[in-house]
Motif scaffolding. Sequence first.
Motif, PDB file in Angstrom:
ATOM      1  N   GLU A  20       0.722  -1.386   0.060  1.00 51.02           N
ATOM      2  CA  GLU A  20       0.094   0.072  -0.055  1.00 51.02           C
ATOM      3  C   GLU A  20       0.869   1.024  -0.029  1.00 51.02           C
ATOM      4  O   GLU A  20       0.700   2.229  -0.731  1.00 51.02           O
ATOM      5  CB  GLU A  20      -0.947  -0.083   1.278  1.00 51.02           C
ATOM      6  N   ARG A  21       1.977   1.299   0.742  1.00 47.48           N
ATOM      7  CA  ARG A  21       2.810   2.482   0.871  1.00 47.48           C
ATOM      8  C   ARG A  21       3.516   2.654  -0.433  1.00 47.48           C
ATOM      9  O   ARG A  21       3.977   3.818  -0.726  1.00 47.48           O
ATOM     10  CB  ARG A  21       3.731   2.449   1.998  1.00 47.48           C
ATOM     11  N   MET A  22       3.912   1.409  -1.021  1.00 47.56           N
ATOM     12  CA  MET A  22       4.823   1.444  -2.232  1.00 47.56           C
ATOM     13  C   MET A  22       4.024   2.000  -3.481  1.00 47.56           C
ATOM     14  O   MET A  22       4.225   3.077  -4.314  1.00 47.56           O
ATOM     15  CB  MET A  22       5.640   0.280  -2.503  1.00 47.56           C
ATOM     16  N   GLU A  23       2.471   1.597  -3.493  1.00 50.01           N
ATOM     17  CA  GLU A  23       1.845   1.956  -4.382  1.00 50.01           C
ATOM     18  C   GLU A  23       1.652   3.751  -4.228  1.00 50.01           C
ATOM     19  O   GLU A  23       1.300   4.374  -5.280  1.00 50.01           O
ATOM     20  CB  GLU A  23       0.390   1.437  -4.284  1.00 50.01           C
ATOM     21  N   LYS A  24       1.307   4.104  -3.055  1.00 52.39           N
ATOM     22  CA  LYS A  24       1.121   5.656  -2.863  1.00 52.39           C
ATOM     23  C   LYS A  24       2.472   6.386  -3.357  1.00 52.39           C
ATOM     24  O   LYS A  24       2.347   7.413  -3.801  1.00 52.39           O
ATOM     25  CB  LYS A  24       0.874   5.694  -1.362  1.00 52.39           C
ATOM     26  N   THR A  25       3.592   5.666  -2.994  1.00 54.30           N
ATOM     27  CA  THR A  25       4.785   6.391  -3.679  1.00 54.30           C
ATOM     28  C   THR A  25       4.664   6.462  -5.079  1.00 54.30           C
ATOM     29  O   THR A  25       5.170   7.589  -5.499  1.00 54.30           O
ATOM     30  CB  THR A  25       5.834   5.341  -3.075  1.00 54.30           C
ATOM     31  N   ILE A  26       4.506   5.382  -5.830  1.00 56.22           N
ATOM     32  CA  ILE A  26       4.433   5.724  -7.257  1.00 56.22           C
ATOM     33  C   ILE A  26       3.129   6.547  -7.741  1.00 56.22           C
ATOM     34  O   ILE A  26       3.741   7.338  -8.597  1.00 56.22           O
ATOM     35  CB  ILE A  26       3.904   4.185  -7.785  1.00 56.22           C
ATOM     36  N   LYS A  82      12.770   6.597  -5.150  1.00 58.16           N
ATOM     37  CA  LYS A  82      13.205   5.441  -4.816  1.00 58.16           C
ATOM     38  C   LYS A  82      13.817   5.255  -3.472  1.00 58.16           C
ATOM     39  O   LYS A  82      13.646   4.224  -2.732  1.00 58.16           O
ATOM     40  CB  LYS A  82      14.387   5.187  -5.867  1.00 58.16           C
ATOM     41  N   VAL A  83      14.083   6.426  -2.870  1.00 59.45           N
ATOM     42  CA  VAL A  83      14.636   6.420  -1.708  1.00 59.45           C
ATOM     43  C   VAL A  83      13.153   6.198  -0.667  1.00 59.45           C
ATOM     44  O   VAL A  83      13.488   5.463   0.320  1.00 59.45           O
ATOM     45  CB  VAL A  83      14.927   8.041  -1.092  1.00 59.45           C
ATOM     46  N   ALA A  84      12.131   6.616  -0.969  1.00 63.74           N
ATOM     47  CA  ALA A  84      10.890   6.376  -0.113  1.00 63.74           C
ATOM     48  C   ALA A  84      10.728   5.018  -0.315  1.00 63.74           C
ATOM     49  O   ALA A  84      10.171   4.142   0.714  1.00 63.74           O
ATOM     50  CB  ALA A  84       9.731   6.946  -0.826  1.00 63.74           C
ATOM     51  N   LEU A  85      11.039   4.085  -1.310  1.00 63.08           N
ATOM     52  CA  LEU A  85      10.750   2.868  -1.615  1.00 63.08           C
ATOM     53  C   LEU A  85      11.681   1.961  -0.520  1.00 63.08           C
ATOM     54  O   LEU A  85      11.222   0.880   0.232  1.00 63.08           O
ATOM     55  CB  LEU A  85      10.837   2.276  -2.973  1.00 63.08           C
ATOM     56  N   LYS A 138      12.377  -8.375  -3.841  1.00 60.44           N
ATOM     57  CA  LYS A 138      11.784  -8.610  -5.212  1.00 60.44           C
ATOM     58  C   LYS A 138      10.602  -7.620  -5.201  1.00 60.44           C
ATOM     59  O   LYS A 138      10.522  -7.040  -6.421  1.00 60.44           O
ATOM     60  CB  LYS A 138      11.330 -10.264  -5.221  1.00 60.44           C
ATOM     61  N   VAL A 139       9.588  -7.354  -4.229  1.00 59.68           N
ATOM     62  CA  VAL A 139       8.889  -6.501  -4.541  1.00 59.68           C
ATOM     63  C   VAL A 139       9.235  -5.184  -4.569  1.00 59.68           C
ATOM     64  O   VAL A 139       9.093  -4.298  -5.430  1.00 59.68           O
ATOM     65  CB  VAL A 139       7.932  -6.487  -3.042  1.00 59.68           C
ATOM     66  N   THR A 140      10.454  -4.767  -3.723  1.00 58.83           N
ATOM     67  CA  THR A 140      11.120  -3.346  -3.949  1.00 58.83           C
ATOM     68  C   THR A 140      11.761  -3.197  -5.180  1.00 58.83           C
ATOM     69  O   THR A 140      11.436  -2.049  -5.826  1.00 58.83           O
ATOM     70  CB  THR A 140      12.040  -3.250  -2.832  1.00 58.83           C
ATOM     71  N   ASP A 141      12.355  -4.314  -5.761  1.00 61.15           N
ATOM     72  CA  ASP A 141      12.882  -3.978  -7.320  1.00 61.15           C
ATOM     73  C   ASP A 141      11.823  -3.983  -7.973  1.00 61.15           C
ATOM     74  O   ASP A 141      11.779  -3.200  -9.221  1.00 61.15           O
ATOM     75  CB  ASP A 141      13.607  -5.424  -7.527  1.00 61.15           C
ATOM     76  N   GLU A 142      10.618  -4.423  -8.082  1.00 61.71           N
ATOM     77  CA  GLU A 142       9.476  -4.558  -8.859  1.00 61.71           C
ATOM     78  C   GLU A 142       8.865  -2.961  -9.113  1.00 61.71           C
ATOM     79  O   GLU A 142       8.832  -2.551  -9.966  1.00 61.71           O
ATOM     80  CB  GLU A 142       8.265  -5.310  -8.605  1.00 61.71           C
ATOM     81  N   TYR A 143       8.944  -2.169  -7.899  1.00 62.03           N
ATOM     82  CA  TYR A 143       8.266  -0.873  -7.746  1.00 62.03           C
ATOM     83  C   TYR A 143       9.421   0.105  -8.302  1.00 62.03           C
ATOM     84  O   TYR A 143       9.311   1.101  -8.801  1.00 62.03           O
ATOM     85  CB  TYR A 143       7.946  -0.708  -6.145  1.00 62.03           C
ATOM     86  N   MET A 144      10.763  -0.322  -8.102  1.00 60.38           N
ATOM     87  CA  MET A 144      11.717   0.570  -8.692  1.00 60.38           C
ATOM     88  C   MET A 144      11.807   0.498 -10.064  1.00 60.38           C
ATOM     89  O   MET A 144      11.962   1.563 -10.631  1.00 60.38           O
ATOM     90  CB  MET A 144      13.130  -0.044  -8.031  1.00 60.38           C
ATOM     91  N   LYS A 145      11.315  -0.480 -10.567  1.00 63.80           N
ATOM     92  CA  LYS A 145      11.139  -0.475 -11.981  1.00 63.80           C
ATOM     93  C   LYS A 145      10.132   0.285 -12.617  1.00 63.80           C
ATOM     94  O   LYS A 145      10.172   0.864 -13.663  1.00 63.80           O
ATOM     95  CB  LYS A 145      11.070  -1.972 -12.578  1.00 63.80           C
ATOM     96  N   LYS A 146       8.938   0.244 -11.918  1.00 58.56           N
ATOM     97  CA  LYS A 146       7.928   0.972 -12.196  1.00 58.56           C
ATOM     98  C   LYS A 146       8.457   2.628 -12.157  1.00 58.56           C
ATOM     99  O   LYS A 146       7.965   3.390 -13.159  1.00 58.56           O
ATOM    100  CB  LYS A 146       6.839   0.942 -11.160  1.00 58.56           C
ATOM    101  N   ILE A 147       9.095   3.044 -11.249  1.00 54.91           N
ATOM    102  CA  ILE A 147       9.730   4.433 -11.284  1.00 54.91           C
ATOM    103  C   ILE A 147      10.473   4.641 -12.263  1.00 54.91           C
ATOM    104  O   ILE A 147      10.301   5.812 -13.085  1.00 54.91           O
ATOM    105  CB  ILE A 147      10.338   4.688  -9.734  1.00 54.91           C
ATOM    106  N   ASP A 148      11.285   3.669 -12.799  1.00 51.30           N
ATOM    107  CA  ASP A 148      12.416   3.743 -13.910  1.00 51.30           C
ATOM    108  C   ASP A 148      11.463   3.939 -15.082  1.00 51.30           C
ATOM    109  O   ASP A 148      11.559   4.867 -16.233  1.00 51.30           O
ATOM    110  CB  ASP A 148      12.970   2.554 -14.103  1.00 51.30           C
ATOM    111  N   THR A 149      10.265   3.210 -15.284  1.00 50.28           N
ATOM    112  CA  THR A 149       9.594   3.415 -16.313  1.00 50.28           C
ATOM    113  C   THR A 149       8.529   4.631 -16.676  1.00 50.28           C
ATOM    114  O   THR A 149       8.728   5.430 -17.670  1.00 50.28           O
ATOM    115  CB  THR A 149       8.294   2.192 -16.478  1.00 50.28           C
ATOM    116  N   VAL A 150       7.936   5.088 -15.693  1.00 48.29           N
ATOM    117  CA  VAL A 150       7.402   6.587 -15.799  1.00 48.29           C
ATOM    118  C   VAL A 150       8.532   7.557 -15.699  1.00 48.29           C
ATOM    119  O   VAL A 150       8.199   8.707 -16.438  1.00 48.29           O
ATOM    120  CB  VAL A 150       6.607   6.667 -14.462  1.00 48.29           C
TER     121      VAL A 150
END
Length: 265
Positions: free
Chosen positions: A91-97, A205-208, A242-254
């Motif tokens: 939930e917190r990572m989604e909010k970060t994205i 990314k720092v937030a993640l 693995k979850v953190t890496d997944e959200y890191m990739k989302k940030i890279d994409t946007v």
Amino acid sequence: MTIAFSPATPVRSLYQKPNPPKPLLFFQDDFRTSGNVVSLTASANYVSLRVGARSLQPVKLSWVKRRGTVRCATIEQIEAEKAAIEKDVKERMEKTIDNVRSNFNSIRTGRASPAMLDKIEVDYYGTPVSLKSIAQISTPDSSSILVQPYDKSSLKAIEKAIVSSDLGMTPNNDGEVIRMSVPQLTSDRRKELSKIVSKQAEEGKVALRNIRRDALKAYEKLEKEKKLSEDNVKDLSGDLQKVTDEYMKKIDTVFKQKEKELLTV
């Protein structure tokens, strides 16, 4: 009442002193026996209690020498704690994205978009409110923005808020609506905005990473409480990475998408 332990390997005495007091089992579901306990099986820190033909929920043992009691947490309770940590992380990572996307959308790219005004706050009768909550924002074409307030008396306040922002656009108030032309970005300005976007992506990314750190502390707390083993924590830490890496990739994409918009003339 006879209590037999299995597997065959003897369970070490919980007391090292002579004439140890009789240990008691306390269950969090307040289960009470009536003297017909026939067996209790043990594996690592978990036990299963069998009363007659009924098998109870496996429990986690935690020995407290001072009180001479065995405290138990059910597997379900432990799993619930783990699930709560995992849910909080996602939930917190989604909010970060979402926050990163919102910041990106507020940066103009030379093409008109209602999202460019997402960060504008208006002093509406002494209360700061978002512009989009008191006006309809549209784009008649690719180079202009139209702001139509629900309350015409707020036109002056909206105009002031836009002028005070860092949008770099001049609002045209005709007494009914506010029109703005989106100027083309210079090459230098595009590069400058690209650096701002890059900084915002890194902040995301720092937030993640901070969210991941908080989750690791929560797992370590469960380990100290003897609810998780060291191997459990290692496995969960791997899954968390693995979850953190997944959200890191989302940030890279946007980020790459926004950077492309900024640098495309």
